[in-house]
Design a protein around this motif. Structure first.
Motif, PDB file in Angstrom:
ATOM      1  N   ASP A  74     -41.167 -51.098 -12.816  1.00  0.00           N
ATOM      2  CA  ASP A  74     -40.583 -51.393 -14.130  1.00  0.00           C
ATOM      3  C   ASP A  74     -39.243 -52.104 -14.015  1.00  0.00           C
ATOM      4  N   SER A  75     -38.389 -51.638 -13.121  1.00  0.00           N
ATOM      5  CA  SER A  75     -37.063 -52.242 -13.005  1.00  0.00           C
ATOM      6  C   SER A  75     -37.140 -53.681 -12.506  1.00  0.00           C
ATOM      7  N   MET A 156     -44.881 -56.627 -23.742  1.00  0.00           N
ATOM      8  CA  MET A 156     -44.933 -55.243 -23.264  1.00  0.00           C
ATOM      9  C   MET A 156     -46.334 -54.657 -23.440  1.00  0.00           C
ATOM     10  N   GLN A 160     -48.937 -53.170 -20.437  1.00  0.00           N
ATOM     11  CA  GLN A 160     -49.585 -51.856 -20.456  1.00  0.00           C
ATOM     12  C   GLN A 160     -51.103 -51.985 -20.469  1.00  0.00           C
ATOM     13  N   ARG A 163     -52.132 -52.712 -16.935  1.00  0.00           N
ATOM     14  CA  ARG A 163     -51.971 -51.546 -16.062  1.00  0.00           C
ATOM     15  C   ARG A 163     -53.099 -50.538 -16.279  1.00  0.00           C
ATOM     16  N   THR A 205     -48.435 -44.775 -22.008  1.00  0.00           N
ATOM     17  CA  THR A 205     -47.559 -45.732 -21.350  1.00  0.00           C
ATOM     18  C   THR A 205     -47.537 -45.417 -19.863  1.00  0.00           C
ATOM     19  N   ILE A 207     -45.936 -45.820 -16.320  1.00  0.00           N
ATOM     20  CA  ILE A 207     -44.645 -46.122 -15.733  1.00  0.00           C
ATOM     21  C   ILE A 207     -44.828 -46.290 -14.225  1.00  0.00           C
ATOM     22  N   GLU A 209     -42.571 -46.663 -10.822  1.00  0.00           N
ATOM     23  CA  GLU A 209     -41.226 -46.521 -10.258  1.00  0.00           C
ATOM     24  C   GLU A 209     -41.318 -46.532  -8.736  1.00  0.00           C
ATOM     25  N   ASP A 271     -34.155 -52.116 -17.070  1.00  0.00           N
ATOM     26  CA  ASP A 271     -35.358 -51.291 -17.118  1.00  0.00           C
ATOM     27  C   ASP A 271     -36.076 -51.575 -18.423  1.00  0.00           C
ATOM     28  N   CYS A 272     -37.392 -51.438 -18.414  1.00  0.00           N
ATOM     29  CA  CYS A 272     -38.213 -51.760 -19.575  1.00  0.00           C
ATOM     30  C   CYS A 272     -38.121 -50.647 -20.611  1.00  0.00           C
ATOM     31  N   TRP A 274     -40.244 -49.510 -23.244  1.00  0.00           N
ATOM     32  CA  TRP A 274     -41.607 -49.736 -23.715  1.00  0.00           C
ATOM     33  C   TRP A 274     -41.749 -49.463 -25.206  1.00  0.00           C
TER      34      TRP A 274
END
Length: 526
Positions: A74-75, A156, A160, A163, A205, A207, A209, A271-272, A274
């Motif tokens: 995300d970052s 966004m 998602q 993903r 959502t 995530i 990381e 950072d996102c 969402w």
């Protein structure tokens, strides 16, 4: 608003219990009408409804362009989305990273602190693997940035969506390099509220990381493999393979591949968000790495800086109107620079005519020309026939240029030979003229140095006569026979007179002969 609704409910309850008359109902109706006004008198007016965002890209196009980036952490994804809005700076950062292959992490970001790039672009030099992919298609980078500026929420949602598709295909899960978590949908409104809110369909959502907060692994994958069956067969996702040595080939063939981890502390400061379709800024990290571009603590949401756009046009109308504002007096500056509005309108009409005929207008900048050239190269790679036709055209142009160069070289050689011959003739003429002048001067000097008197001429004749050899007198006197006979008979008369007796000699007459002039040179010449 909640107070007004409660007051309305109480009034209705009182009316129903008391069984009031029609007059009471009239006053109750007036009270109900006045209740909302009393409840909102001290509150701020509701915000005006905003116009819907312009749809620049369809969901199909968004999924196609975001497929190579959706599985980034995300970052890192947030940094790429921000940096993509400055495509010119990204191209410069790619060139810098190629020139400094051993620079990465926070140290690389500090090395480019004085570059005139946006901080989001400077942060990407910490990750050479990401810049390698972004440098393969600058036009794609600009499209991603335009999509994020015009449709942040749609971008966004597309990430998602992709993903979830990768997770369903079994290619997105936690491992030693990343941690994948699923965040539940937002909770519904409180039950004590009388407002009826229609909740959207339950979504999740996802995530992504880093497994270790200070070590980032940049993934690489083939979108056609990692997302399973692609939902849009007519618009397959692009794939930008990394150069050899960045990732393991077997991992790329089966799913995600991770290169060497990059140790960072402050390079990633975004950072996102969402839920809000935005990017949150970690102010402390930002100020730690960007020492010469400090921001305030309340600037914790990213905002696009049009100055760092470097004149790249915006795709949507809202950003054009917001970020392309003209300063006062700019029309006078345009006139000073020789820009004519009439010619500009004619140029725009010509571009529209070309577009209607399927001809792309001319590029307005060097960057746009490079992007079009790269797009054409990719199209040629996808269509062998076009590539062969382009190669044959290029070969024909090369042959034509080679023949033209040969002709020009031959003409130059002919001219050089003619020039050499002319110069040779001129030199020969000049030498002949110089020799003639020298002879003339020598003769004049000789004539001036020789005295003109008879004695000198006589000495010259004697010298010439002494240098001549003996003469052949076989034909001497042929030109004057009478003189020759006289010379031959000389002395005969004296000899006869001497041979006569003395008596006869005394009685004779005296003979007188005329004196003969002395001969010059001993004999006559023919």
């Amino acid at each position: 608003m909640r107070v007004s609704y409660c007051l309305s409910a109480i009034l209705l309850a009182v009316l129903s219990v008391s069984g009031g008359s029609d007059d009471d109902g009239f006053f109750m109706t007036r009270a109900l009408a006045a209740a909302p006004e009393a409840g909102t008198a001290g509150a701020a007016p509701p915000p005006e409804p905003t116009a819907p965002a312009e749809t620049v890209f369809t969901p199909e196009e968004l999924d196609q362009m975001l497929a190579p980036l959706a599985l980034y952490p995300d970052s890192l994804l947030a940094q790429v989305l921000m940096a993509a809005t400055y495509p010119g700076d990204v191209a410069d950062a790619v060139a810098w990273s190629k020139a400094h292959p051993d620079s990465s992490g926070d140290a690389a970001v500090r090395q480019v602190a004085n570059e005139p790039w946006d901080p989001s672009v400077q942060s990407l030099v910490a990750f050479p693997a990401a810049l390698v992919m972004l440098g393969q298609d600058p036009a794609w980078v600009q499209r991603v940035g335009d999509a994020f500026l015009a449709q942040p929420n749609a971008v966004m949602d597309s990430v998602q969506r992709l993903r979830r598709q990768a997770q369903a295909a079994g290619h997105l899960e936690s491992n030693a390099q990343q941690r994948v978590t699923v965040q539940p949908a937002p909770a519904p409104a409180p039950a004590n509220s009388t407002v009826v809110v229609q909740q959207p369909a339950t979504t999740q959502t996802i995530i992504i990381e880093p497994a270790q907060p200070q070590t980032i692994y940049v993934p690489s994958y083939n979108p056609s493999v990692v997302y399973g069956t692609w939902a849009y067969p007519s618009s397959p996702p692009a794939y930008y393979p990394p150069p050899p040595g960045y990732y393991l080939g077997t991992a790329l063939a089966t799913g995600l591949a991770f290169g060497a981890g990059v140790a960072i502390v402050d390079s990633l400061w975004g950072d996102c968000d969402w839920g809000g379709g935005d990017i949150d800024i970690d102010v402390d990290r930002y100020n730690n790495i960007n020492t010469n571009r400090q921001i305030n603590a309340n600037q914790n949401n990213w905002s696009h800086n049009s100055i760092n756009r470097d004149g790249v046009p915006y795709r949507d109308r809202a950003n054009r109107e917001q970020n392309s504002r003209r300063l006062a007096g700019s029309e006078q500056r345009d006139a000073f620079r020789g820009r004519d509005p009439v010619r500009t309108s004619e140029r725009e009409r010509a571009n529209q005519t070309l577009a209607q005929r399927g001809i792309e207008p001319a590029a307005t900048s060097n960057r746009q020309a490079r992007e079009r050239a790269q797009t054409a190269s990719r199209d040629l790679d996808k269509q062998p026939q076009l590539r062969e036709r382009a190669q044959s055209s290029a070969q024909t142009r090369q042959n034509t240029q080679a023949n033209t160069q040969k002709r020009e070289q031959a003409q130059a050689n002919v001219q050089a030979r003619q020039t050499t011959q002319a110069n040779t003739q001129k030199r020969e003429q000049a030498q002949a003229s110089a020799q003639a002048r020298q002879k003339t001067q020598a003769g004049a000097q000789q004539r001036q140095g020789t005295p003109d008197n008879p004695k000198v001429r006589q000495q010259a004749r004697q010298q010439q006569a002494s240098t001549q050899g003996p003469r052949n007198n076989a034909f001497a006197g042929a030109s004057n026979p009478s003189q020759s006979r006289m010379q031959a008979s000389r002395g005969q008369a004296s000899h006869v007179s001497a041979s006569r007796p003395r008596a006869e000699r005394g009685s004779g007459q005296t003979v007188q002969r005329p004196a003969r002039a002395p001969s010059r040179g001993g004999g006559n010449r023919r």
